[in-house]
Design an enzyme around this catalytic site. Structure first.
Site, PDB file in Angstrom:
ATOM      1  N   PRO A   7       0.786  -1.232   0.000  1.00  0.00           N
ATOM      2  CA  PRO A   7       0.000   0.000   0.000  1.00  0.00           C
ATOM      3  C   PRO A   7       0.820   1.286   0.000  1.00  0.00           C
ATOM      4  CG  PRO A   7      -0.870  -1.536   1.606  1.00  0.00           C
ATOM      5  CD  PRO A   7       0.384  -2.148   1.060  1.00  0.00           C
ATOM      6  N   ASN A   8       0.356   2.219  -0.780  1.00  0.00           N
ATOM      7  CA  ASN A   8       0.852   3.602  -0.865  1.00  0.00           C
ATOM      8  C   ASN A   8       2.175   3.741  -1.610  1.00  0.00           C
ATOM      9  OD1 ASN A   8      -1.319   4.871   0.644  1.00  0.00           O
ATOM     10  ND2 ASN A   8      -0.517   3.805   2.416  1.00  0.00           N
ATOM     11  N   ALA A  54       3.205  -0.928   4.765  1.00  0.00           N
ATOM     12  CA  ALA A  54       2.642  -0.951   6.132  1.00  0.00           C
ATOM     13  C   ALA A  54       2.149  -2.345   6.531  1.00  0.00           C
ATOM     14  CB  ALA A  54       1.510   0.057   6.230  1.00  0.00           C
ATOM     15  N   ARG A  83       7.324   0.046  13.651  1.00  0.00           N
ATOM     16  CA  ARG A  83       7.919  -0.442  12.392  1.00  0.00           C
ATOM     17  C   ARG A  83       9.060  -1.431  12.643  1.00  0.00           C
ATOM     18  NH1 ARG A  83       5.639   3.121   8.520  1.00  0.00           N
ATOM     19  NH2 ARG A  83       5.272   5.166   9.427  1.00  0.00           N
ATOM     20  N   ARG A 124      13.148   4.131  12.833  1.00  0.00           N
ATOM     21  CA  ARG A 124      11.859   4.824  12.821  1.00  0.00           C
ATOM     22  C   ARG A 124      11.000   4.425  14.023  1.00  0.00           C
ATOM     23  NH1 ARG A 124       9.377   4.616   7.006  1.00  0.00           N
ATOM     24  NH2 ARG A 124       8.213   6.358   7.908  1.00  0.00           N
ATOM     25  N   ARG A 171       5.152  12.110  -2.960  1.00  0.00           N
ATOM     26  CA  ARG A 171       4.843  12.634  -1.615  1.00  0.00           C
ATOM     27  C   ARG A 171       5.985  12.220  -0.686  1.00  0.00           C
ATOM     28  NH1 ARG A 171       1.156  14.187  -4.256  1.00  0.00           N
ATOM     29  NH2 ARG A 171      -1.093  14.115  -3.899  1.00  0.00           N
ATOM     30  N   ASN A 223       8.112  -5.792  -0.941  1.00  0.00           N
ATOM     31  CA  ASN A 223       8.046  -4.692   0.009  1.00  0.00           C
ATOM     32  C   ASN A 223       6.576  -4.584   0.411  1.00  0.00           C
ATOM     33  OD1 ASN A 223       7.942  -2.392   1.509  1.00  0.00           O
ATOM     34  ND2 ASN A 223       9.106  -1.131   0.072  1.00  0.00           N
ATOM     35  N   HIS A 246      12.813  -2.987   2.255  1.00  0.00           N
ATOM     36  CA  HIS A 246      12.231  -1.708   2.668  1.00  0.00           C
ATOM     37  C   HIS A 246      13.161  -0.585   2.230  1.00  0.00           C
ATOM     38  CE1 HIS A 246       9.220  -3.740   4.975  1.00  0.00           C
ATOM     39  NE2 HIS A 246      10.180  -4.538   5.424  1.00  0.00           N
ATOM     40  N   LEU A 247      12.570   0.466   1.709  1.00  0.00           N
ATOM     41  CA  LEU A 247      13.369   1.611   1.269  1.00  0.00           C
ATOM     42  C   LEU A 247      14.053   2.278   2.452  1.00  0.00           C
ATOM     43  CD1 LEU A 247      10.516   2.829  -0.976  1.00  0.00           C
ATOM     44  CD2 LEU A 247      12.792   2.291  -1.864  1.00  0.00           C
ATOM     45  N   SER A 248      13.287   2.500   3.512  1.00  0.00           N
ATOM     46  CA  SER A 248      13.816   3.196   4.692  1.00  0.00           C
ATOM     47  C   SER A 248      14.390   2.188   5.682  1.00  0.00           C
ATOM     48  CB  SER A 248      12.693   4.006   5.356  1.00  0.00           C
ATOM     49  OG  SER A 248      11.666   3.143   5.821  1.00  0.00           O
ATOM     50  N   TYR A 266      11.111   8.990   1.709  1.00  0.00           N
ATOM     51  CA  TYR A 266      11.214   7.909   0.727  1.00  0.00           C
ATOM     52  C   TYR A 266      11.964   8.290  -0.551  1.00  0.00           C
ATOM     53  CZ  TYR A 266       7.848   5.711   3.826  1.00  0.00           C
ATOM     54  OH  TYR A 266       7.235   5.170   4.924  1.00  0.00           O
ATOM     55  N   ASP A 305       1.103 -15.913   6.195  1.00  0.00           N
ATOM     56  CA  ASP A 305       0.622 -17.269   5.904  1.00  0.00           C
ATOM     57  C   ASP A 305       0.773 -17.595   4.421  1.00  0.00           C
ATOM     58  OD1 ASP A 305       0.030 -17.742   8.541  1.00  0.00           O
ATOM     59  OD2 ASP A 305      -2.123 -17.370   8.340  1.00  0.00           O
ATOM     60  N   GLU A 336      12.775  -9.708   1.518  1.00  0.00           N
ATOM     61  CA  GLU A 336      11.943  -8.607   2.041  1.00  0.00           C
ATOM     62  C   GLU A 336      12.758  -7.317   1.919  1.00  0.00           C
ATOM     63  OE1 GLU A 336      10.904  -9.121   6.180  1.00  0.00           O
ATOM     64  OE2 GLU A 336      10.131  -7.072   6.352  1.00  0.00           O
TER      65      GLU A 336
HETATM   66  O1  CA2 Z   1      10.575   1.754   3.977  1.00  0.00           O
HETATM   67  C1  CA2 Z   1       9.728   1.083   3.361  1.00  0.00           C
HETATM   68  O2  CA2 Z   1       9.917   0.643   2.241  1.00  0.00           O
HETATM   69  C2  CA2 Z   1       8.373   0.808   4.031  1.00  0.00           C
HETATM   70  O3  CA2 Z   1       7.967  -0.521   3.671  1.00  0.00           O
HETATM   71  C3  CA2 Z   1       7.420   1.830   3.451  1.00  0.00           C
HETATM   72  C4  CA2 Z   1       6.037   1.766   4.082  1.00  0.00           C
HETATM   73  C5  CA2 Z   1       6.134   1.816   5.604  1.00  0.00           C
HETATM   74  O4  CA2 Z   1       4.842   1.648   6.173  1.00  0.00           O
HETATM   75  C6  CA2 Z   1       7.055   0.741   6.141  1.00  0.00           C
HETATM   76  O5  CA2 Z   1       7.128   0.863   7.548  1.00  0.00           O
HETATM   77  C7  CA2 Z   1       8.446   0.887   5.544  1.00  0.00           C
HETATM   78  C8  CA2 Z   1       5.197   2.963   3.612  1.00  0.00           C
HETATM   79  C9  CA2 Z   1       5.049   3.041   2.134  1.00  0.00           C
HETATM   80  C10 CA2 Z   1       4.316   4.307   1.817  1.00  0.00           C
HETATM   81  O6  CA2 Z   1       4.981   4.939   0.763  1.00  0.00           O
HETATM   82  C11 CA2 Z   1       4.744   6.259   0.577  1.00  0.00           C
HETATM   83  C12 CA2 Z   1       5.466   6.864  -0.418  1.00  0.00           C
HETATM   84  C13 CA2 Z   1       5.303   8.201  -0.649  1.00  0.00           C
HETATM   85  C14 CA2 Z   1       4.411   8.929   0.110  1.00  0.00           C
HETATM   86  C15 CA2 Z   1       3.691   8.327   1.100  1.00  0.00           C
HETATM   87  C16 CA2 Z   1       3.855   6.973   1.334  1.00  0.00           C
END
Ligand code: CA2
Length: 148
Positions: A11-12, A78, A112, A108, A19, A75, A101-103, A24, A88, A99
């Site tokens: 998601p997102n 959330a 998380r 954080r 954004r 990835n 994650h960008l961040s 990110y 599962d 797995e």
């Molecule tokens: O760091 C990552 O890749 C995360 O998987 C990104 C998720 C976050 O919930 C994880 O804890 C770490 C959030 C992805 C949302 O991406 C956005 C990108 C631009 C603007 C808003 C959200």
């Protein structure tokens, strides 16, 4: 024939580069897909790159991967921190799972720091930005083409 790696995004992540660039970065998901598509051929792999904002869609794609993919890079965004359904589903996949994650989620908020996915992932990359996907793909190529 080249083995296929599913690259699944939660998601997102469709908002990437549009954004919250301070968290990110400025690279869009489409640019990450282009970068990985260009890398995959020379590595001897094919990729199937997807994003969904819906947990059930990701579960369905993981089931599809059981038939169509040799490995999964995921990835879960959330859903990493909430989804027993994705855990599962991934448990039923027999190939390697990375797995990504960008961040650096460990720098954080505390919520998380826990991942439902990590126990079933072969390996976890976080904090390397878009390059983490590339590192995962390199590793996947080694893993899937090695003869030992
Ligand atoms: O760091 C990552 O890749 C995360 O998987 C990104 C998720 C976050 O919930 C994880 O804890 C770490 C959030 C992805 C949302 O991406 C956005 C990108 C631009 C603007 C808003 C959200």
């Amino acid at each position: 024939m080249a083995k296929t790696v599913f690259i699944l995004n939660g998601p997102n992540l469709n908002l990437l580069g549009k954004r919250e660039p301070e968290v990110y970065g400025r690279t869009t998901l489409a640019e990450i897909e282009q970068m990985l598509t260009a890398a995959a051929g020379p590595l001897g792999l094919a990729i199937d790159f997807r994003q969904s904002n819906h947990e059930g869609m990701l579960v369905d794609w993981i089931h599809e991967a059981r038939e169509s993919a040799a490995g999964i890079i995921i990835n879960p965004a959330a859903l990493t921190h909430t989804s027993v359904a994705i855990l599962d589903a991934l448990k039923t996949f027999e190939g390697p799972i990375a797995e990504v994650h960008l961040s650096n989620v460990h720098q954080r908020e505390a919520f998380r720091h826990h991942s439902y996915v990590s126990p079933v992932a072969t390996g976890v990359l976080c904090g390397f930005g878009p390059h983490g996907y590339r590192m995962a793909l390199d590793w996947m190529a080694q893993r899937l083409t090695s003869t030992d």
